[in-house]
Motif scaffolding. Structure first.
Motif, PDB file in Angstrom:
ATOM      1  N   SER A 660     -13.651   7.694  -3.684  1.00 16.46           N
ATOM      2  CA  SER A 660     -12.900   8.950  -3.274  1.00 16.46           C
ATOM      3  C   SER A 660     -13.692   9.998  -2.556  1.00 16.46           C
ATOM      4  N   THR A 661     -12.946  10.983  -2.032  1.00 18.64           N
ATOM      5  CA  THR A 661     -13.444  12.027  -1.424  1.00 18.64           C
ATOM      6  C   THR A 661     -14.852  12.787  -2.354  1.00 18.64           C
ATOM      7  N   GLY A 662     -15.957  12.822  -1.796  1.00 15.91           N
ATOM      8  CA  GLY A 662     -16.977  13.262  -2.610  1.00 15.91           C
ATOM      9  C   GLY A 662     -17.952  12.346  -3.137  1.00 15.91           C
ATOM     10  N   GLN A 663     -17.462  11.021  -3.012  1.00 18.20           N
ATOM     11  CA  GLN A 663     -18.261  10.132  -3.661  1.00 18.20           C
ATOM     12  C   GLN A 663     -19.222   9.283  -2.894  1.00 18.20           C
ATOM     13  N   ASN A 664     -20.240   8.807  -3.493  1.00 18.30           N
ATOM     14  CA  ASN A 664     -21.321   7.827  -2.646  1.00 18.30           C
ATOM     15  C   ASN A 664     -21.573   6.979  -3.623  1.00 18.30           C
ATOM     16  N   VAL A 665     -22.382   5.572  -3.121  1.00 19.27           N
ATOM     17  CA  VAL A 665     -22.672   4.670  -3.789  1.00 19.27           C
ATOM     18  C   VAL A 665     -24.036   4.460  -3.864  1.00 19.27           C
ATOM     19  N   TYR A 666     -24.770   4.037  -5.069  1.00 17.85           N
ATOM     20  CA  TYR A 666     -26.125   3.918  -5.026  1.00 17.85           C
ATOM     21  C   TYR A 666     -26.370   2.655  -5.831  1.00 17.85           C
ATOM     22  N   VAL A 667     -27.657   2.032  -5.929  1.00 14.18           N
ATOM     23  CA  VAL A 667     -28.061   1.011  -6.797  1.00 14.18           C
ATOM     24  C   VAL A 667     -29.175   1.470  -7.519  1.00 14.18           C
ATOM     25  N   VAL A 668     -29.318   0.987  -8.716  1.00 11.89           N
ATOM     26  CA  VAL A 668     -30.291   1.551  -9.732  1.00 11.89           C
ATOM     27  C   VAL A 668     -30.721   0.205 -10.467  1.00 11.89           C
ATOM     28  N   GLY A 669     -32.190   0.367 -10.951  1.00 10.96           N
ATOM     29  CA  GLY A 669     -32.407  -0.890 -11.784  1.00 10.96           C
ATOM     30  C   GLY A 669     -33.561  -0.812 -12.574  1.00 10.96           C
ATOM     31  N   SER A 670     -34.089  -1.927 -13.083  1.00  9.73           N
ATOM     32  CA  SER A 670     -35.265  -1.890 -14.172  1.00  9.73           C
ATOM     33  C   SER A 670     -36.572  -1.781 -13.627  1.00  9.73           C
ATOM     34  N   ILE A 671     -36.646  -1.767 -12.349  1.00  4.94           N
ATOM     35  CA  ILE A 671     -38.241  -1.687 -11.726  1.00  4.94           C
ATOM     36  C   ILE A 671     -38.286  -0.210 -10.991  1.00  4.94           C
ATOM     37  N   ASP A 672     -39.551  -0.333 -10.827  1.00  2.00           N
ATOM     38  CA  ASP A 672     -39.808   1.452 -10.265  1.00  2.00           C
ATOM     39  C   ASP A 672     -39.143   1.478  -9.120  1.00  2.00           C
ATOM     40  N   SER A 673     -39.242   0.516  -8.061  1.00  2.00           N
ATOM     41  CA  SER A 673     -38.504   0.740  -6.616  1.00  2.00           C
ATOM     42  C   SER A 673     -37.007   0.800  -6.663  1.00  2.00           C
ATOM     43  N   LEU A 674     -36.675   0.667  -7.803  1.00  2.00           N
ATOM     44  CA  LEU A 674     -34.939   0.833  -8.132  1.00  2.00           C
ATOM     45  C   LEU A 674     -34.824   1.995  -8.904  1.00  2.00           C
TER      46      LEU A 674
END
Length: 743
Positions: A660-674
Motif C-alpha cells: 500500500s502507499t507508504g510501504q516498502n519490502v525488506y528482508v531480514v534474517g539470522s546472520i549479520d549480512s541480513l
C-alpha cells in the motif's frame, strides 16, 4: 528580517531562523512513477551559510541516515557582493540583498544547487529555502558588484536581470508609504511596516500583480528544481493579502505533490495585534521567537522545572504552527537566545527542543564568530565565495551531526506521535524528567553534579539504550543501559547532560513482532581488528594501461549514530591505504553503503572497508584484504562487512509482494549480512520490477541461515510476513537466486 535597532549599515539586513519540517512522507509502491521516499520526520537542520556542496554531503552522510526530515539552506538568489562595508569584508548579511533571481550566489552555481537538492532527496531529506521576497538590495548601497555579474542601480531602483523598475518599489509619500524618508520609523504602524523600507532595503510593491507574478516565478523555479518549502524572510513586512496572492500562484512540490511548506519570519514584540505572529498564520507557520527566548531564561536561571508550564506560556502561535528553535543567525548574534558560546547549556537546550512536544523543531548550525564583530563573513575565499564546511575546523558549528543530537532526532521521531508530556518529575530546579506516553522517556540535568533518582518512565519493562551516548546495537547497548522495572527506573543523569530512552532502542534490538523462531545472533566472522591484514606495508598498485573505469563499491554495514563507512585501498584513487584519504560511502540506502570511484583501468588492487566515528576513530574489517582487477568496463563490487571475497557468495532475493502507499519490502534474517533479526538493519529491496522486490546480498559460503520478509511504512511501523521462518543454505558457488511470495 528581525526588527531591531534602526542602524543604517550599507543596506544591512538581519534575517532569521530556519523553518521546521512538517510534511508527511509519501512512499508509493514500486512503479516507474513512484515518488521520492522522504524521511517521515518534522525535524529540520538549519545549515545556515553552508555552501551547496557541503549541504549535499551533510544530507548524504549525516542528515538522511540520522532521520532528519528537512534541511534549511541560505538564500540562493544572486546577491550584492560587498568587498568592503561597516562590518568588514563580505559580511554575512549581503546574502539578504538580492539583485536578481538567478541562482548564482556565494554558495555555488545553479547546477550545484540542483545537485544538492537531488542529493538531499536521495538521502530522504526535504530542502527548504530561505526566500527573500520583501525587498531587493539596499537603496543606499555605494557598491554595485554582484556574485553573478548582474547589474543594478541602488538609487534608481533598477534591477534589469529580473526585471524590476522604479515603479515596482515603494517610495516616500507614494500613497502607500506615508513617510518622508521612506524608511520604517513606527514599528506599530501597519502601513509603514509593510509599505516602507526596512533598514533602507528597496521595498517591493507587493500589491502589484506584476511584482507578485515575478516573485511567484522565482519561487516556482525553485520548486521545479525540487525545493519543498520556504522560510520567508521579513514576512511581517509583506501585507498578508499580498503574500496570500503569491502563495496561490505556487506549484506543488515535485517530490510529494503538495503545496510547499511555509514558515514566516514574524518577529515578536509589536503592540499592534495586526503585527503579531499569530495574525499571520493563515499564510503558514511562524518562527518561534518567544519560545527560544523563554528557553534561555529557564536554562540560565536554573529553573528547568518551569518548563513544565510551557503550555501556559504566551507564545507566538500554537504548537502546530510554530517552527521551534533554540536560536538562529540573528538571535545568536544579539545574545537574546542561547548560542553555541553557552556551551553545555546550548547543547542541552537543543536536546530539550527535540524532546518536548512543542512546535516543529529545527537544530541550527552556522559558523563561529566573534561577539565583538557579529557581521563577519563565513569562511570564504578572497572573492567572497563560501568555502566547504570542515567540521574538524573550529570555524564551523556542527551540532547537527553530534552523537547526542542525532540520537535525539531518532528519539523525537520515535515519540512524535505523542503530543503531550506526561510523568513530569522535577528532581531539583536543574534536573527534570518526563515521558512521551509509552514511547519514550527523557531526563535532563543542567547542573555541575550527577543526579540519581527514580523516575516513572511510562515504558514497558526491559533494558533500554540511552540515545545520547550511542543507542542500541544488535547485541546490546552502545549507549548507557537503563533498566525499567514496574514502569520505573533508577537513572543517573551525568552532570550537564541528558538521558533519552525509547521503544526503538532496546538492548539487542527493537520492539516489533519477533520472528517465529528464536533468531541467532552469532557472528560469521571474528572480531574486527584495527589494522590492515596484509603481511607487509601495503603499497600503491601500478597502472598497466591508460584511462579509468567507474568502480561502484556497495557494502552491507551497520553502524551506530555518528559513524560512517569508507573504502580504502592500495591505489591512489582509494587513498593508498591512508585512512585520512579513504573514500566516504553514502548511506542513502542504509544499511547498504555505496559510492562510485574512478579507478585506473587494467589494474589489480586491494581494498577494505573501514568505519570512522565522529571523533575520527577508525575500525577496520577483520577479514583479509579484497583483491580485484579492473578491465576497460565499469565494474561493481558487492560486499558485506567482515565477509572476505574468498568466502562470500551472492544471493539475490526476489519477493513478490503487493504494498500500500507508504510501504516498502525488506528482508531480514539470522546472520549479520541480513541484519541479525534487527529490523532497523533489514535489507531494503528494490521495487524496480514491482510487484517483485529484489536485492543482491553478499553472505558467507556454506552457511545455513533463516530469514523472513517484512514491510515498513512511512512511519517505520513493521509488518512481518506470516508463517515460520524461511531457511536457506549456501554452498561454494559464486551466486544463488531465491524466489519467494509474501505469506
Amino acid at each position: 528580517m528581525k526588527l531591531r535597532s534602526r542602524r543604517l549599515l550599507a543596506g544591512s539586513v538581519s534575517a532569521v531562523a530556519a523553518l521546521a519540517a512538517g510534511l508527511t512522507a509519501i512512499t508509493l509502491p514500486g512503479t516507474a512513477s513512484a515518488a521520492t521516499s522522504l524521511n517521515n520526520s518534522d525535524v529540520t537542520a538549519n545549515l545556515w551559510s553552508w555552501n551547496w556542496d557541503s549541504v549535499s554531503a551533510a544530507c548524504t552522510n549525516h542528515l538522511g541516515p540520522a532521520g532528519y526530515g528537512a534541511v534549511q539552506v541560505a538564500p540562493p538568489a544572486e546577491s550584492v557582493s560587498l568587498a568592503t562595508s561597516d562590518s568588514g569584508v563580505h559580511p554575512w548579511w549581503e546574502i539578504y540583498q538580492p539583485v536578481s533571481y538567478n541562482l548564482t550566489s556565494r554558495f555555488g552555481t545553479r547546477a550545484e544547487f540542483s545537485s544538492m537538492v537531488t542529493a538531499c532527496h536521495n538521502a530522504g531529506v526535504r530542502v527548504y529555502v530561505d526566500a527573500v521576497v520583501n525587498h531587493m538590495a539596499g537603496a543606499n548601497n555605494t557598491l554595485t558588484t554582484t556574485y553573478g555579474g548582474s547589474t543594478f542601480s541602488p538609487s534608481g531602483y533598477s534591477y534589469p536581470a529580473v526585471p524590476y523598475v522604479y515603479d515596482d518599489f515603494h517610495h516616500a509619500n507614494d500613497g502607500y508609504c506615508s513617510d518622508d524618508d521612506a524608511v520604517i520609523d513606527d514599528w506599530n504602524n501597519v502601513s509603514e511596516v509593510q509599505n516602507c523600507m526596512l533598514l533602507s532595503l528597496s521595498d517591493l510593491k507587493t500589491q502589484s500583480s506584476t511584482v507578485q507574478t515575478k516573485i511567484a516565478a522565482y519561487l516556482n523555479d525553485l520548486v521545479g528544481i525540487g525545493v519543498d518549502g520556504f522560510r520567508v524572510d521579513a514576512a511581517k513586512h509583506v501585507a498578508k493579502a499580498d503574500f496570500a496572492a503569491i502563495i496561490a500562484k505556487l506549484n506543488n512540490t515535485t517530490a510529494e505533490g503538495v503545496k510547499p511548506y511555509i514558515a514566516q519570519e514574524i518577529f515578536t514584540g509589536a503592540s499592534n495585534s495586526e503585527l503579531l505572529p499569530s495574525a499571520f498564520t493563515s499564510n503558514g507557520d511562524v518562527l518561534g521567537f518567544s519560545y527560544a527566548m523563554g528557553l534561555k531564561t529557564q536554562f540560565n536561571n536554573g529553573t528547568l522545572g518551569n518548563l513544565s508550564t510551557i503550555p501556559s506560556w504566551s507564545l507566538d502561535a500554537t504548537s502546530a504552527q510554530t517552527a521551534a528553535m533554540v536560536t538562529n543567525h540573528d538571535l545568536e548574534r544579539d545574545g537574546t537566545t542561547l548560542r553555541y558560546q553557552d556551551g553545555t547549556k546550548y547543547t542541552l537546550a537543543n536536546y530539550f527542543l527535540l524532546a518536548y512536544p512543542y512546535g516543529q523543531p529545527f537544530v541550527y548550525d552556522g559558523f563561529t564568530f566573534s561577539t565583538s564583530s557579529t557581521g563577519q563573513s563565513p569562511p570564504a575565499d578572497s572573492s567572497g565565495f563560501v568555502t566547504d564546511t570542515d567540521c574538524t575546523n573550529s570555524a564551523w558549528q556542527c551540532l547537527t551531526r553530534s552523537t547526542g543530537v542525532k540520537g535525539m532526532v531518532a528519539w523525537h521521531n520515535t515519540t512524535q506521535s505523542v503530543t503531550s508530556a506526561s510523568n513530569w518529575t522535577t528532581t531539583s530546579g536543574n534536573v527534570i524528567g518526563f515521558s512521551r506516553g509509552s514511547l519514550g522517556w527523557f531526563g535532563l540535568n543542567n547542573s555541575s553534579s550527577a543526579s540519581t533518582a527514580t523516575y516513572t518512565t511510562g515504558l514497558a519493562d526491559g533494558v533500554y539504550c540511552d540515545r545520547i551516548t550511542g543507542g542500541a546495537s544488535s547485541t546490546g547497548c552502545n549507549g548507557t543501559a537503563i533498566t525499567v522495572s514496574g514502569g520505573t527506573a533508577s537513572v543517573t543523569i551525568p552532570a550537564n547532560s541528558a538521558v533519552a530512552i525509547d521503544v526503538n532502542a532496546t538492548s539487542g534490538g527493537g520492539t516489533t513482532t519477533s520472528p517465529t523462531a528464536s533468531p541467532s545472533a552469532s557472528a560469521t566472522s571474528a572480531s574486527p581488528s584495527p589494522s590492515v591484514t596484509t603481511s607487509a606495508t601495503p603499497s600503491p598498485s601500478v597502472t598497466t594501461s591508460a584511462g579509468t573505469v567507474a568502480a561502484t563499491f556497495n557494502v552491507y554495514a551497520t553502524t551506530t549514530t555518528g559513524t560512517d563507512v569508507y573504502v580504502v585501498g592500495s591505489n591512489a584513487a582509494l587513498g593508498s591505504w591512508d585512512t585520512a584519504n579513504a573514500v566516504k560511502l553514502s548511506a542513502s540506502g542504509y544499511p547498504i553503503w555505496t559510492s562510485t570511484v574512478s579507478i585506473p583501468s587494467g589494474t589489480s588492487f586491494e581494498y577494505k572497508y573501514i568505519k570512522k566515528d565522529s571523533s575520527g576513530n577508525v575500525t577496520w574489517e577483520s577479514n583479509a584484504n579484497r583483491s580485484v582487477s579492473t578491465g576497460t568496463s565499469a565494474i561493481s563490487f558487492d560486499n558485506s562487512w567482515n565477509v572476505a571475497n574468498a568466502s562470500a557468495t551472492a544471493v539475490t532475493f526476489n519477493e513478490t509482494a503487493t504494498t500500500s502507499t507508504g510501504q516498502n519490502v525488506y528482508v531480514v534474517g539470522s546472520i549479520d549480512s541480513l541484519g541479525a533479526w534487527n529490523t532497523a538493519n533489514a535489507i531494503p529491496l528494490s521495487s524496480a520490477s514491482y510487484p517483485t522486490w529484489s536485492k543482491l546480498v553478499i553472505v558467507p559460503q556454506s552457511t545455513t541461515f533463516t530469514y523472513k520478509y517484512i514491510k515498513k511504512d512511512a512511519s517505520g511501523t513493521v509488518t512481518w510476513e506470516s508463517g515460520s521462518n524461511r531457511s536457506y543454505t549456501t554452498g561454494t558457488a559464486s551466486a544463488y537466486t531465491i524466489s519467494d511470495t509474501w505469506k
